[in-house]
Design an enzyme around this catalytic site. Structure first.
Site, PDB file in Angstrom:
ATOM      1  CE  LYS A   1      31.722  59.681  15.542  1.00  0.00           C
ATOM      2  NZ  LYS A   1      30.584  59.164  15.921  1.00  0.00           N
TER       3      LYS A   1
ATOM      4  CE  LYS B   1      59.558  74.018  29.460  1.00  0.00           C
ATOM      5  NZ  LYS B   1      57.774  73.943  29.970  1.00  0.00           N
TER       6      LYS B   1
ATOM      7  CG  ASN C   1      46.211  66.824  30.086  1.00  0.00           C
ATOM      8  OD1 ASN C   1      45.769  66.934  31.499  1.00  0.00           O
ATOM      9  ND2 ASN C   1      47.093  67.217  29.100  1.00  0.00           N
TER      10      ASN C   1
ATOM     11  CG  ASP D   1      54.085  69.081  25.097  1.00  0.00           C
ATOM     12  OD1 ASP D   1      54.565  70.393  26.075  1.00  0.00           O
ATOM     13  OD2 ASP D   1      54.362  67.606  26.517  1.00  0.00           O
TER      14      ASP D   1
ATOM     15  N   PRO E   1      52.837  76.020  20.482  1.00  0.00           N
ATOM     16  CG  PRO E   1      51.950  77.734  21.402  1.00  0.00           C
ATOM     17  CD  PRO E   1      51.318  76.433  20.382  1.00  0.00           C
ATOM     18  CG  ASP E   2      57.197  75.643  27.235  1.00  0.00           C
ATOM     19  OD1 ASP E   2      56.220  76.593  27.426  1.00  0.00           O
ATOM     20  OD2 ASP E   2      57.682  74.822  26.729  1.00  0.00           O
ATOM     21  CB  ILE E   3      52.532  78.691  27.798  1.00  0.00           C
ATOM     22  CG1 ILE E   3      51.805  78.636  26.968  1.00  0.00           C
ATOM     23  CG2 ILE E   3      51.517  79.853  28.535  1.00  0.00           C
ATOM     24  CD1 ILE E   3      49.471  78.094  27.212  1.00  0.00           C
TER      25      ILE E   3
ATOM     26  CE  LYS F   1      59.772  68.708  32.064  1.00  0.00           C
ATOM     27  NZ  LYS F   1      58.522  67.959  32.538  1.00  0.00           N
TER      28      LYS F   1
ATOM     29  CG  PHE G   1      52.985  72.873  39.261  1.00  0.00           C
ATOM     30  CD1 PHE G   1      52.838  74.416  39.619  1.00  0.00           C
ATOM     31  CD2 PHE G   1      52.429  72.481  39.935  1.00  0.00           C
ATOM     32  CE1 PHE G   1      52.786  75.062  40.872  1.00  0.00           C
ATOM     33  CE2 PHE G   1      52.376  72.189  40.866  1.00  0.00           C
ATOM     34  CZ  PHE G   1      52.348  74.205  41.491  1.00  0.00           C
TER      35      PHE G   1
HETATM   36  O1  PMT Z   1      45.201  69.176  37.475  1.00  0.00           O
HETATM   37  P1  PMT Z   1      45.022  68.019  38.371  1.00  0.00           P
HETATM   38  O2  PMT Z   1      44.406  67.165  38.663  1.00  0.00           O
HETATM   39  O3  PMT Z   1      45.033  69.369  39.824  1.00  0.00           O
HETATM   40  O4  PMT Z   1      46.683  67.466  38.420  1.00  0.00           O
HETATM   41  C1  PMT Z   1      47.777  69.472  39.042  1.00  0.00           C
HETATM   42  C2  PMT Z   1      49.451  68.602  37.772  1.00  0.00           C
HETATM   43  C3  PMT Z   1      50.029  67.698  37.995  1.00  0.00           C
HETATM   44  C4  PMT Z   1      48.306  68.879  36.026  1.00  0.00           C
HETATM   45  C5  PMT Z   1      49.619  69.989  37.714  1.00  0.00           C
HETATM   46  O5  PMT Z   1      50.536  69.429  39.672  1.00  0.00           O
HETATM   47  C6  PMT Z   1      51.183  69.744  36.956  1.00  0.00           C
HETATM   48  O6  PMT Z   1      51.888  69.283  37.783  1.00  0.00           O
HETATM   49  N1  PMT Z   1      51.159  70.277  36.273  1.00  0.00           N
HETATM   50  C7  PMT Z   1      51.854  70.395  34.902  1.00  0.00           C
HETATM   51  C8  PMT Z   1      52.326  68.728  34.071  1.00  0.00           C
HETATM   52  C9  PMT Z   1      53.602  68.360  33.453  1.00  0.00           C
HETATM   53  O7  PMT Z   1      53.686  67.801  32.997  1.00  0.00           O
HETATM   54  O8  PMT Z   1      53.746  69.765  32.384  1.00  0.00           O
HETATM   55  P2  PMT Z   1      55.222  69.963  31.828  1.00  0.00           P
HETATM   56  O9  PMT Z   1      56.104  69.235  31.912  1.00  0.00           O
HETATM   57  O10 PMT Z   1      54.291  69.211  30.488  1.00  0.00           O
HETATM   58  O11 PMT Z   1      55.357  71.565  31.791  1.00  0.00           O
HETATM   59  C10 PMT Z   1      56.497  71.960  32.404  1.00  0.00           C
HETATM   60  C11 PMT Z   1      55.908  73.411  32.420  1.00  0.00           C
HETATM   61  O12 PMT Z   1      55.580  74.070  31.078  1.00  0.00           O
HETATM   62  C12 PMT Z   1      54.313  73.573  33.395  1.00  0.00           C
HETATM   63  O13 PMT Z   1      54.921  74.557  33.685  1.00  0.00           O
HETATM   64  C13 PMT Z   1      53.550  73.692  32.150  1.00  0.00           C
HETATM   65  O14 PMT Z   1      52.071  74.910  32.380  1.00  0.00           O
HETATM   66  C14 PMT Z   1      54.125  74.581  30.833  1.00  0.00           C
HETATM   67  N2  PMT Z   1      53.898  74.077  29.883  1.00  0.00           N
HETATM   68  C15 PMT Z   1      54.479  73.079  29.359  1.00  0.00           C
HETATM   69  C16 PMT Z   1      54.196  72.984  27.547  1.00  0.00           C
HETATM   70  C17 PMT Z   1      53.353  73.887  27.165  1.00  0.00           C
HETATM   71  N3  PMT Z   1      53.299  73.598  25.680  1.00  0.00           N
HETATM   72  N4  PMT Z   1      53.169  75.217  27.425  1.00  0.00           N
HETATM   73  C18 PMT Z   1      53.782  75.210  28.796  1.00  0.00           C
HETATM   74  O15 PMT Z   1      53.316  76.576  29.595  1.00  0.00           O
END
Ligand code: PMT
Length: 418
Positions: free
Chosen positions: A297, A349, A219, A287, A313-315, A345, A331
Site C-alpha cells: 500500500k 480503428k 471508470n 487507456d 494495448p488497444d484491443i 474512431k 462502442f
Molecule cells: O457498462 P455500462 O454502465 O452499461 O456503460 C456502457 C458504456 C457507456 C461503457 C458503453 O456503452 C460504451 O460506450 N463503451 C465504450 C466506452 C468508450 O468510451 O470507449 P473508448 O472511446 O475509450 O473506446 C472506443 C472503443 O475502443 C470501445 O469499443 C472500446 O471497447 C475500445 N477500446 C478502447 C481502448 C482500449 N485500450 N481498447 C479497446 O478495445
C-alpha cells in the site's frame, strides 16, 4: 373441467409462439397476470403453471381469465389425455418463462428436482427456459443463489434481469423482477437463428488498473450494455464468449464468460477466444495503466504525487487488424461531438460498425437506459432512448443484417466509390 373459450384475439390470428408462464411463490407473482396479457398482445399463446406457494400470492382465476385457459398446478392431471399433463405441456411449449423465479425455485431447478409440476416440466422439456429472478437484494447476492443461477445458465437457461430499484421489503438494490412488458418483449422478440452458427467475442464493463493492492484506476462502467449485447447475440443464435471486466452481474444464459481485471488481461483473454465471426467491444477499457504498480500500500507523505502512466494495448484496433479478421463493432461514449468522434474512431480503428452513446442525462455509464447512434462507412441508424437490453437487440439486428446482405452491398459500394 370445461376449458374457457378462446378469445376473439386467439381466433383472429394463429399464435406465433407457445409460452408456458411458470409462477413461483414470491410477492412479484401478482405481476403474472400482466405478463400473460403482455405476451398475448405479442401474439403468444399462453398456458400458466403455478407452484403451490404461488397460489398464496395470485388467484388462479385471474390467470385463467387473462390466459383464456385453465391454470395448471398438479403433477398428475386427470384432465390431461394421458393423465400426465407435464409431458403434454413440455412438448407443447416453445418457451417456458418462470416469473417470478424465487430463490427456492432456482435452487430446486439447479438441483434437478422434480417435486412439483413446474420443476418436472423444466426437466421434461426441450423448450427454451427463461428465468426472471425476484428476491430480496441480500438473497440475490448470496453465493448459493448465484451458484445455482450460474449452473442453470450453463445449462442454457436465459436470464431476464433482475432489475434494480426499490423492493417490496423496503430495501433498494438488485433483485426486483423485470417489468412484465420488458419480459414479454424479450421473450416474444427472440430471433432464433439470424446468427445461428456464428461465434462472437464481446467485451464488457470497466478495467481496473492497479496502483497498489488496494487502489486502482477505473471508470463507472457497470457492464450492463455489454452483457445485454452478449445476451442479444446469444438470443439470435450465436455462440458467445463474454470477456468481462470487474462487474457484479449474472452471466446471461448460454454465454461463456471469462472474468478479467485489467486491460492487458482483457487483451489476452480476447485473443485467446479468437478466431470468431464477430467481435463487439463494449468495454470501457482504461487507456492507461500505472507504470509502476506497487506490491504494498502506497503511504501518504503529505507531498504532491506524480503518477507515471503507460498506454494500454488497444484491443479493438488489434482485433480489427488481426487475421482472420472478424466483423468488428466498436462502442464510443462521448460527452460532445458524438457523430464526428464516432466516425473518427470508425475510420481510425478500421471498424465495420460503431455504436456511439452520449454520456450524461441518465444515459451511458451505469444507467439502465441508453441511446445509440450507429455508424457504418455509408450508413447511420438512430436507436432512440430505451432500456439497454432493447437497444442491444436492435444493434444485433443491424449487425446480423450487415454480416449478410447489407454488408456485402456496403462493401460493393465502398469498392465502387474507391
Ligand atoms: O457498462 P455500462 O454502465 O452499461 O456503460 C456502457 C458504456 C457507456 C461503457 C458503453 O456503452 C460504451 O460506450 N463503451 C465504450 C466506452 C468508450 O468510451 O470507449 P473508448 O472511446 O475509450 O473506446 C472506443 C472503443 O475502443 C470501445 O469499443 C472500446 O471497447 C475500445 N477500446 C478502447 C481502448 C482500449 N485500450 N481498447 C479497446 O478495445
Amino acid at each position: 373441467m370445461t376449458h374457457p373459450p378462446q378469445t376473439q384475439d386467439d381466433r383472429a390470428r394463429p399464435a406465433s409462439r407457445r409460452v408456458v408462464v411458470g409462477v413461483s411463490g414470491g410477492i412479484a407473482a401478482y405481476k403474472a397476470p400482466e405478463l400473460v396479457r403482455r405476451l398475448r398482445e405479442r401474439n403468444c399463446e399462453v398456458r400458466v403453471v403455478l407452484t403451490r406457494a404461488a397460489r398464496e400470492f395470485v388467484a388462479p382465476l385471474s390467470l385463467q381469465a387473462v390466459s383464456g385457459h385453465r391454470v395448471h398446478d398438479r403433477l398428475l392431471d386427470e384432465d390431461a389425455e394421458s393423465g400426465m399433463g407435464h409431458i403434454e405441456l413440455a412438448r407443447w411449449a416453445d418457451d417456458i418463462v418462470i416469473a417470478p423465479a424465487t430463490a427456492d425455485l432456482v435452487a430446486r431447478l439447479a438441483a434437478g428436482m422434480a417435486d412439483d409440476l413446474l420443476t418436472t416440466l423444466v426437466l421434461a422439456t426441450e423448450a427454451r427456459i427463461w428465468l426472471a429472478p425476484a428476491m430480496n437484494r441480500v438473497m440475490w447476492d448470496h453465493p448459493s443463489v448465484q451458484d445455482n443461477l450460474a449452473r442453470l445458465a450453463e445449462r442454457g437457461a436465459r436470464m431476464l434481469g433482475p432489475d434494480s430499484g426499490s423492493q417490496a421489503c423496503g430495501e433498494i438494490g438488485y433483485g426486483r423482477m423485470l417489468a412484465p412488458e420488458e419480459i414479454a418483449e424479450r421473450v416474444a422478440r427472440v430471433d432464433t437463428g439470424a446468427l445461428e452458427g456464428k461465434r462472437f467475442v464481446v467485451t464488457a464493463g470497466p478495467t481496473h488498473e492497479a496502483l497498489d493492492p488496494v487502489r486502482f484506476l477505473g471508470n463507472r462502467s457497470s457492464g450492463r450494455m455489454g452483457f445485454a449485447v452478449a445476451e442479444a447475440l446469444r438470443e439470435a443464435g450465436a455462440a458467445v464468449v463474454l470477456v468481462a471486466g470487474p462487474v457484479r452481474l449474472p452471466t446471461p444464459g448460454g454465454v461463456e464468460r471469462v472474468d478479467v481485471v485489467s486491460a492487458e488481461q482483457m487483451h489476452e483473454a480476447v485473443f485467446a477466444a479468437l478466431p470468431a465471426d464477430g467481435f463487439v467491444g463494449v468495454a470501457a477499457v482504461a487507456d492507461y495503466r500505472p507504470a509502476d504498480p506497487r506490491d504494498r500500500k502506497i503511504r501518504k507523505t503529505g507531498e504532491p504525487m506524480t503518477l507515471e502512466l503507460l498506454p494500454n494495448p488497444d484491443i479493438l484496433r488489434d482485433v480489427a487488424a488481426s487475421s482472420p479478421r472478424p466483423f468488428v463493432v466498436g462502442f464510443a461514449a462521448e460527452t460532445e461531438d458524438l457523430a464526428e468522434r464516432a466516425r473518427g474512431k470508425l475510420a481510425d480503428k478500421n471498424l465495420d460498425l460503431i455504436a456511439a452513446n452520449r454520456v450524461g442525462d441518465g444515459l451511458g455509464f451505469d444507467t439502465s437506459d441508453n441511446e445509440l447512434e450507429v455508424f457504418a462507412a455509408h450508413d447511420r441508424w438512430t436507436l432512440g432512448r430505451g432500456p439497454k437490453p432493447a437497444l442491444a437487440r436492435e444493434l444485433v439486428a443491424i449487425i446480423a443484417g450487415r454480416m449478410t446482405n447489407d454488408g456485402d452491398a456496403d462493401r460493393r459500394k465502398e469498392r465502387d466509390d474507391a
